[in-house]
Design a protein around this motif. Structure first.
Motif, PDB file in Angstrom:
ATOM      1  N   LYS A   1       0.805  -1.229   0.000  1.00  0.00           N
ATOM      2  CA  LYS A   1       0.000   0.000   0.000  1.00  0.00           C
ATOM      3  C   LYS A   1       0.835   1.274   0.000  1.00  0.00           C
ATOM      4  CE  LYS A   1      -3.983  -2.338   1.660  1.00  0.00           C
ATOM      5  NZ  LYS A   1      -5.019  -2.506   2.622  1.00  0.00           N
ATOM      6  N   ASN A   2       2.022   1.251   0.600  1.00  0.00           N
ATOM      7  CA  ASN A   2       2.859   2.450   0.616  1.00  0.00           C
ATOM      8  C   ASN A   2       3.825   2.521  -0.553  1.00  0.00           C
ATOM      9  OD1 ASN A   2       1.827   3.910   2.773  1.00  0.00           O
ATOM     10  ND2 ASN A   2       2.882   2.591   4.235  1.00  0.00           N
ATOM     11  N   LYS A   3       3.701   1.600  -1.487  1.00  0.00           N
ATOM     12  CA  LYS A   3       4.527   1.657  -2.693  1.00  0.00           C
ATOM     13  C   LYS A   3       4.026   2.781  -3.602  1.00  0.00           C
ATOM     14  CE  LYS A   3       6.996  -1.898  -1.544  1.00  0.00           C
ATOM     15  NZ  LYS A   3       8.354  -1.712  -1.066  1.00  0.00           N
ATOM     16  N   VAL A   4       4.837   3.131  -4.583  1.00  0.00           N
ATOM     17  CA  VAL A   4       4.536   4.259  -5.466  1.00  0.00           C
ATOM     18  C   VAL A   4       3.598   3.832  -6.591  1.00  0.00           C
ATOM     19  CG1 VAL A   4       5.522   5.986  -7.028  1.00  0.00           C
ATOM     20  CG2 VAL A   4       6.747   5.334  -4.938  1.00  0.00           C
ATOM     21  N   MET A   5       2.431   4.482  -6.639  1.00  0.00           N
ATOM     22  CA  MET A   5       1.475   4.245  -7.721  1.00  0.00           C
ATOM     23  C   MET A   5       1.836   5.094  -8.948  1.00  0.00           C
ATOM     24  SD  MET A   5      -2.674   4.639  -7.734  1.00  0.00           S
ATOM     25  CE  MET A   5      -2.678   6.421  -7.726  1.00  0.00           C
ATOM     26  N   HIS A   6       2.317   6.319  -8.686  1.00  0.00           N
ATOM     27  CA  HIS A   6       2.729   7.212  -9.772  1.00  0.00           C
ATOM     28  C   HIS A   6       3.619   8.303  -9.192  1.00  0.00           C
ATOM     29  CE1 HIS A   6       2.695   9.657 -13.390  1.00  0.00           C
ATOM     30  NE2 HIS A   6       2.454  10.693 -12.611  1.00  0.00           N
ATOM     31  N   ALA A   7       4.696   8.618  -9.911  1.00  0.00           N
ATOM     32  CA  ALA A   7       5.581   9.714  -9.512  1.00  0.00           C
ATOM     33  C   ALA A   7       6.093  10.415 -10.757  1.00  0.00           C
ATOM     34  CB  ALA A   7       6.755   9.185  -8.695  1.00  0.00           C
ATOM     35  N   THR A   8       6.413  11.683 -10.579  1.00  0.00           N
ATOM     36  CA  THR A   8       7.035  12.479 -11.632  1.00  0.00           C
ATOM     37  C   THR A   8       8.340  13.035 -11.076  1.00  0.00           C
ATOM     38  OG1 THR A   8       4.871  13.110 -12.482  1.00  0.00           O
ATOM     39  CG2 THR A   8       6.735  14.419 -13.222  1.00  0.00           C
ATOM     40  N   PHE A   9       9.400  12.887 -11.851  1.00  0.00           N
ATOM     41  CA  PHE A   9      10.735  13.338 -11.469  1.00  0.00           C
ATOM     42  C   PHE A   9      11.217  14.358 -12.493  1.00  0.00           C
ATOM     43  CE2 PHE A   9      15.329  13.146 -11.749  1.00  0.00           C
ATOM     44  CZ  PHE A   9      15.716  13.209 -10.420  1.00  0.00           C
ATOM     45  N   GLU A  10      11.827  15.436 -12.015  1.00  0.00           N
ATOM     46  CA  GLU A  10      12.363  16.467 -12.915  1.00  0.00           C
ATOM     47  C   GLU A  10      13.809  16.779 -12.583  1.00  0.00           C
ATOM     48  OE1 GLU A  10       9.959  20.004 -12.809  1.00  0.00           O
ATOM     49  OE2 GLU A  10       8.312  19.048 -13.869  1.00  0.00           O
ATOM     50  N   ALA A  11      14.599  17.021 -13.625  1.00  0.00           N
ATOM     51  CA  ALA A  11      15.987  17.468 -13.492  1.00  0.00           C
ATOM     52  C   ALA A  11      16.367  18.199 -14.762  1.00  0.00           C
ATOM     53  CB  ALA A  11      16.923  16.290 -13.257  1.00  0.00           C
ATOM     54  N   GLY A  12      16.970  19.347 -14.608  1.00  0.00           N
ATOM     55  CA  GLY A  12      17.462  20.085 -15.763  1.00  0.00           C
ATOM     56  C   GLY A  12      16.406  20.428 -16.792  1.00  0.00           C
ATOM     57  N   GLY A  13      15.170  20.652 -16.358  1.00  0.00           N
ATOM     58  CA  GLY A  13      14.104  21.020 -17.280  1.00  0.00           C
ATOM     59  C   GLY A  13      13.475  19.847 -18.016  1.00  0.00           C
ATOM     60  N   HIS A  14      13.862  18.634 -17.665  1.00  0.00           N
ATOM     61  CA  HIS A  14      13.306  17.430 -18.295  1.00  0.00           C
ATOM     62  C   HIS A  14      12.706  16.548 -17.215  1.00  0.00           C
ATOM     63  CE1 HIS A  14      15.094  18.449 -22.129  1.00  0.00           C
ATOM     64  NE2 HIS A  14      16.153  18.830 -21.437  1.00  0.00           N
ATOM     65  N   ARG A  15      11.817  15.654 -17.627  1.00  0.00           N
ATOM     66  CA  ARG A  15      11.198  14.806 -16.622  1.00  0.00           C
ATOM     67  C   ARG A  15      10.945  13.406 -17.142  1.00  0.00           C
ATOM     68  NH1 ARG A  15       4.948  16.727 -15.807  1.00  0.00           N
ATOM     69  NH2 ARG A  15       4.154  15.742 -17.678  1.00  0.00           N
ATOM     70  N   PHE A  16      10.751  12.516 -16.178  1.00  0.00           N
ATOM     71  CA  PHE A  16      10.258  11.179 -16.475  1.00  0.00           C
ATOM     72  C   PHE A  16       9.288  10.798 -15.372  1.00  0.00           C
ATOM     73  CE2 PHE A  16      14.209  10.238 -14.119  1.00  0.00           C
ATOM     74  CZ  PHE A  16      13.767   9.318 -13.172  1.00  0.00           C
ATOM     75  N   MET A  17       8.512   9.784 -15.637  1.00  0.00           N
ATOM     76  CA  MET A  17       7.536   9.308 -14.664  1.00  0.00           C
ATOM     77  C   MET A  17       7.918   7.896 -14.261  1.00  0.00           C
ATOM     78  SD  MET A  17       4.171  10.915 -16.481  1.00  0.00           S
ATOM     79  CE  MET A  17       4.736  10.488 -18.110  1.00  0.00           C
ATOM     80  N   ALA A  18       7.416   7.475 -13.098  1.00  0.00           N
ATOM     81  CA  ALA A  18       7.791   6.155 -12.598  1.00  0.00           C
ATOM     82  C   ALA A  18       6.749   5.649 -11.611  1.00  0.00           C
ATOM     83  CB  ALA A  18       9.152   6.239 -11.906  1.00  0.00           C
ATOM     84  N   SER A  19       6.782   4.329 -11.398  1.00  0.00           N
ATOM     85  CA  SER A  19       5.933   3.713 -10.380  1.00  0.00           C
ATOM     86  C   SER A  19       6.482   2.331 -10.052  1.00  0.00           C
ATOM     87  CB  SER A  19       4.479   3.606 -10.862  1.00  0.00           C
ATOM     88  OG  SER A  19       4.368   2.646 -11.882  1.00  0.00           O
ATOM     89  N   ASP A  20       5.936   1.760  -8.988  1.00  0.00           N
ATOM     90  CA  ASP A  20       6.203   0.361  -8.682  1.00  0.00           C
ATOM     91  C   ASP A  20       5.202  -0.472  -9.456  1.00  0.00           C
ATOM     92  OD1 ASP A  20       8.374   0.379  -6.752  1.00  0.00           O
ATOM     93  OD2 ASP A  20       6.991   1.432  -5.424  1.00  0.00           O
ATOM     94  N   ARG A  21       5.662  -1.562 -10.007  1.00  0.00           N
ATOM     95  CA  ARG A  21       4.760  -2.454 -10.737  1.00  0.00           C
ATOM     96  C   ARG A  21       3.691  -2.966  -9.772  1.00  0.00           C
ATOM     97  NH1 ARG A  21       5.019  -7.010  -8.402  1.00  0.00           N
ATOM     98  NH2 ARG A  21       6.962  -7.797  -7.530  1.00  0.00           N
ATOM     99  N   MET A  22       2.599  -3.436 -10.315  1.00  0.00           N
ATOM    100  CA  MET A  22       1.537  -4.025  -9.493  1.00  0.00           C
ATOM    101  C   MET A  22       1.996  -5.395  -8.999  1.00  0.00           C
ATOM    102  SD  MET A  22      -1.200  -2.087  -9.303  1.00  0.00           S
ATOM    103  CE  MET A  22      -2.494  -3.257  -8.945  1.00  0.00           C
ATOM    104  N   PRO A  23       1.644  -5.750  -7.763  1.00  0.00           N
ATOM    105  CA  PRO A  23       1.999  -7.084  -7.290  1.00  0.00           C
ATOM    106  C   PRO A  23       1.378  -8.147  -8.196  1.00  0.00           C
ATOM    107  CG  PRO A  23       0.828  -5.830  -5.593  1.00  0.00           C
ATOM    108  CD  PRO A  23       0.875  -4.991  -6.817  1.00  0.00           C
ATOM    109  N   GLY A  24       2.117  -9.197  -8.436  1.00  0.00           N
ATOM    110  CA  GLY A  24       1.634 -10.259  -9.308  1.00  0.00           C
ATOM    111  C   GLY A  24       2.049 -10.085 -10.753  1.00  0.00           C
ATOM    112  N   GLN A  25       2.420  -8.855 -11.133  1.00  0.00           N
ATOM    113  CA  GLN A  25       2.922  -8.631 -12.490  1.00  0.00           C
ATOM    114  C   GLN A  25       4.409  -8.964 -12.499  1.00  0.00           C
ATOM    115  OE1 GLN A  25       2.124  -4.522 -13.387  1.00  0.00           O
ATOM    116  NE2 GLN A  25       0.071  -4.965 -14.134  1.00  0.00           N
TER     117      GLN A  25
END
Length: 141
Positions: free
Chosen positions: A48-72
């Motif tokens: 439950k405390n894992k990351v469902m969605h996050a956005t990261f920025e550095a130097g004017g650029h970004r990427f998104m990330a999350s933890d996979r769903m359990p069972g995947q």
């Protein structure tokens, strides 16, 4: 239009983002957990405390990330590399390269290339491939 990477991690997304925050002098802009989401009731309590969605920025650029769903299944990060370009600052490029390589594996040392840039490749401690490139100013005629 923007095209941005979306990275999936195997339960260690928040730790990875904190690492990238230090290495790339970036910031975690958004971070949503599975807890409190409509998916919360479908997950084991330890997820439950894992990351469902996050956005990261550095130097004017970004990427998104999350933890996979359990069972995947998590197949790792394969078939791509994150690429960082730091124009004209080889010292900063080497610093970023060394930081990202901490605990990982250098696959091509950071060095001057035949095309005149400083460049290196590595796989970080989370299994993510990185290429760090520092183009140098072209000499005048």
């Amino acid at each position: 239009m923007q095209i941005e990477p979306y990275l999936f991690f195997d339960g260690n997304c928040e730790t990875a983002l904190a690492f990238y925050q230090q290495c790339l002098d970036g910031k975690i802009v958004t971070l949503h957990r599975y807890a409190g989401s409509p998916m919360e009731t479908q997950l084991p309590s330890e997820w439950k405390n894992k990351v469902m969605h996050a956005t990261f920025e550095a130097g004017g650029h970004r990427f998104m990330a999350s933890d996979r769903m359990p069972g995947q299944p998590f197949a790792g990060h394969a078939g791509f590399s994150m690429s960082v370009n730091i124009p004209g600052d080889a010292a900063r490029g080497e610093k970023v390269f060394k930081a990202l390589a901490t605990g990982g594996m250098v696959t091509m040392p950071f060095a001057t290339t035949f095309w005149g840039a400083h460049f290196g490749m590595l796989v970080d401690k989370f299994g993510l491939g990185w290429m760090v490139n520092c183009e140098t100013a072209s000499p005048g005629p």
